[in-house]
Design an enzyme around this catalytic site. Structure first.
Site, PDB file in Angstrom:
ATOM      1  N   ALA A 235       1.177  -1.169   0.070  1.00 47.39           N
ATOM      2  CA  ALA A 235      -0.207   0.069  -0.237  1.00 47.39           C
ATOM      3  C   ALA A 235       0.923   1.117  -0.183  1.00 47.39           C
ATOM      4  O   ALA A 235       1.890   1.331   0.682  1.00 47.39           O
ATOM      5  CB  ALA A 235      -1.097   0.302   1.295  1.00 47.39           C
ATOM      6  N   SER A 236       0.453   1.862  -0.793  1.00 45.04           N
ATOM      7  CA  SER A 236       1.470   3.630  -0.584  1.00 45.04           C
ATOM      8  C   SER A 236       2.564   3.158  -1.090  1.00 45.04           C
ATOM      9  O   SER A 236       2.903   2.536  -2.421  1.00 45.04           O
ATOM     10  CB  SER A 236       0.776   4.524   0.244  1.00 45.04           C
ATOM     11  OG  SER A 236       1.544   5.562   0.023  1.00 45.04           O
ATOM     12  N   MET A 237       3.772   3.685  -0.593  1.00 41.48           N
ATOM     13  CA  MET A 237       5.315   3.649  -1.006  1.00 41.48           C
ATOM     14  C   MET A 237       5.540   2.277  -1.121  1.00 41.48           C
ATOM     15  O   MET A 237       6.534   1.162  -1.479  1.00 41.48           O
ATOM     16  CB  MET A 237       5.874   4.425  -0.605  1.00 41.48           C
ATOM     17  CG  MET A 237       6.898   4.211  -0.052  1.00 41.48           C
ATOM     18  SD  MET A 237       8.174   5.192   0.356  1.00 41.48           S
ATOM     19  CE  MET A 237       9.541   4.591   0.561  1.00 41.48           C
ATOM     20  N   GLY A 239       4.115   0.478  -2.535  1.00 44.92           N
ATOM     21  CA  GLY A 239       3.995   0.093  -4.233  1.00 44.92           C
ATOM     22  C   GLY A 239       5.046  -0.227  -4.582  1.00 44.92           C
ATOM     23  O   GLY A 239       5.218  -0.711  -6.063  1.00 44.92           O
ATOM     24  N   HIS A 380      -4.807   8.954  -3.931  1.00 48.30           N
ATOM     25  CA  HIS A 380      -4.126   7.760  -3.457  1.00 48.30           C
ATOM     26  C   HIS A 380      -4.691   6.779  -2.465  1.00 48.30           C
ATOM     27  O   HIS A 380      -5.479   6.971  -1.943  1.00 48.30           O
ATOM     28  CB  HIS A 380      -2.797   8.155  -2.639  1.00 48.30           C
ATOM     29  CG  HIS A 380      -1.776   7.758  -2.623  1.00 48.30           C
ATOM     30  ND1 HIS A 380      -1.341   7.168  -3.444  1.00 48.30           N
ATOM     31  CD2 HIS A 380      -1.619   8.036  -1.560  1.00 48.30           C
ATOM     32  CE1 HIS A 380       0.014   7.180  -3.048  1.00 48.30           C
ATOM     33  NE2 HIS A 380      -0.150   6.723  -1.643  1.00 48.30           N
TER      34      HIS A 380
END
Length: 404
Positions: A235-237, A239, A380
């Site tokens: 999730a998020s970074m 990714g 996001h």
């Protein structure tokens, strides 16, 4: 999608807190009543009001628990956890209130877990000369057939990002949905996140195959984890972290970038390439001075400067080199497992065009899902419509793992 604030950073963090209502981690009314008392860019007011709400909801949970009202207590503990997490979010790393508020977020989360019908195990994953804390969720008793044999489940390993904590991933990654579909789940804090950062000072590192490797070693010892069906959900970074790990470990059967995070430098420079080029070649003292000046007028810039210094252990000048290390350009062609890339057309952190570079660079089969504004999922990590995002994620996983 605008919730309350004109400032994008404050508004997005409000949306983030509210979005966990999908899994009982928030009530929109509590969130809106809280931010109503916070001024634009008021960091102190942000902490005060969210902490006040968290304390009140935690007291509701304790009162309900004393009266043996387990469901009411569980929901209130989950919400209090989220509100403590949100209160802590903008505090400076050395603020003496940060650690106690973080500990309260963990305590209330764990109190809620103790009231779930599905047993949860707190785990410590061996990592270098320490351990990484996490939680192991299994959808049902391993000996569910009553024949003395243990059942194994396809497993989702949830990875956080630049500012998440393991406990938050219960909501952000839809652990409850995964359990309903028959997946076991492991969520944990890595270096630069949660407890390792706050309690041990472990900074972020780009080579997350070195982090995920020990995690997969740990899963090999779990008889209720199916080692042939392991998915990484970043999730998020995360990714970036999840695909990076998938490129270096063939034990990963599937990878989900939620959202995509192909190249941090390209993401930060997108749309302002000329300015980025000037900053890239300016003396370090000038870069640090400009960053400090900008942080005085832009709440988002102030938070990013402070959090980057904490997570990466760098000043603004050194950050120019650090973020370049967080790129999948040189490793994406080693990702051979099926990969799902999620993106939002309104994402204010990771520009949409980068997701097309990402899927084109991957060697294995890829699926791309771009969420639109009209779906309420364009931001996001699709905050604002986690039900839609998690439906896409776990439907895709069901298709990948069926018959395996």
């Amino acid at each position: 999608m605008n919730v309350h604030f004109e400032d994008a950073t404050f508004d997005y963090q409000t949306l983030r807190a509210m979005s966990y209502a999908t899994y009982g981690g928030a009530e929109p009314g509590e969130c809106l009543a809280t931010v109503e008392n916070i001024g634009e860019g008021d960091f102190e007011g942000w902490f005060t009001e969210w902490r006040r709400t968290a304390d009140r909801v935690a007291e509701t949970a304790r009162t309900a628990l004393d009266g043996r009202h387990r469901e009411t207590a569980r929901g209130a503990f989950f919400r209090a956890h989220n509100y403590y997490r949100t209160a802590e979010f903008f505090l400076d790393s050395d603020d003496p209130r940060r650690l106690p508020t973080y500990e309260r977020s963990r305590e209330t989360f764990r109190s809620a877990l103790g009231l779930l019908d599905t047993p949860t195990q707190q785990v410590e994953i061996p990592y270098e000369d320490t351990t990484l804390p996490g939680y192991w969720f299994v959808p049902e008793a391993s000996d569910n057939d009553g024949d003395g044999t243990e059942k194994s489940f396809p497993t989702v390993v949830c990875l956080g990002g630049f500012d998440s904590i393991a406990e938050e991933l219960y909501f952000l990654c839809g652990v409850a949905t995964a359990l309903e579909r028959g997946y076991s789940c492991l969520v944990f804090d890595g270096p630069g996140q949660g407890a390792p950062l706050r309690l041990e000072g472990l900074r972020a590192r780009p080579d997350w195959e070195a982090v995920v490797g020990p995690v997969l070693d740990f899963l090999e010892e779990k008889s209720d984890a199916n080692e042939t069906r392991i998915a990484l959900l970043g999730a998020s970074m995360g990714g970036y972290y999840a695909p990076r790990a998938a490129a270096g470990d063939d034990r990963v059967s599937a990878c989900i970038a939620f959202d995509h995070c192909f190249d941090l430098w390209s993401a930060s420079a997108h749309g302002q390439e000329r300015i980025a080029n000037i900053v890239d070649h300016a003396p370090g003292a000038v870069v640090n001075a400009l960053a400090s000046f900008g942080a005085r007028f832009d709440p988002g810039a102030r938070w990013q400067l402070e959090n980057s210094s904490w997570v990466f252990g760098t000043d603004a000048a050194a950050l120019r080199r650090t973020v370049r290390e967080y790129s999948l350009r040189d490793v994406a062609d080693r990702i051979t497992c099926p990969t799902l890339a999620l993106a939002g057309e309104d994402d204010h952190l990771i520009p949409l065009p980068l997701v097309y570079e990402f899927v084109d660079a991957i060697a294995g089969p890829t699926t791309l899902r771009v969420f639109r504004t009209e779906e309420g999922a364009g931001e996001h990590c699709q905050l604002g419509n986690l039900s839609l995002a998690h439906g896409e994620i776990y439907d895709w996983l069901d298709d990948r793992f069926s018959g395996v």
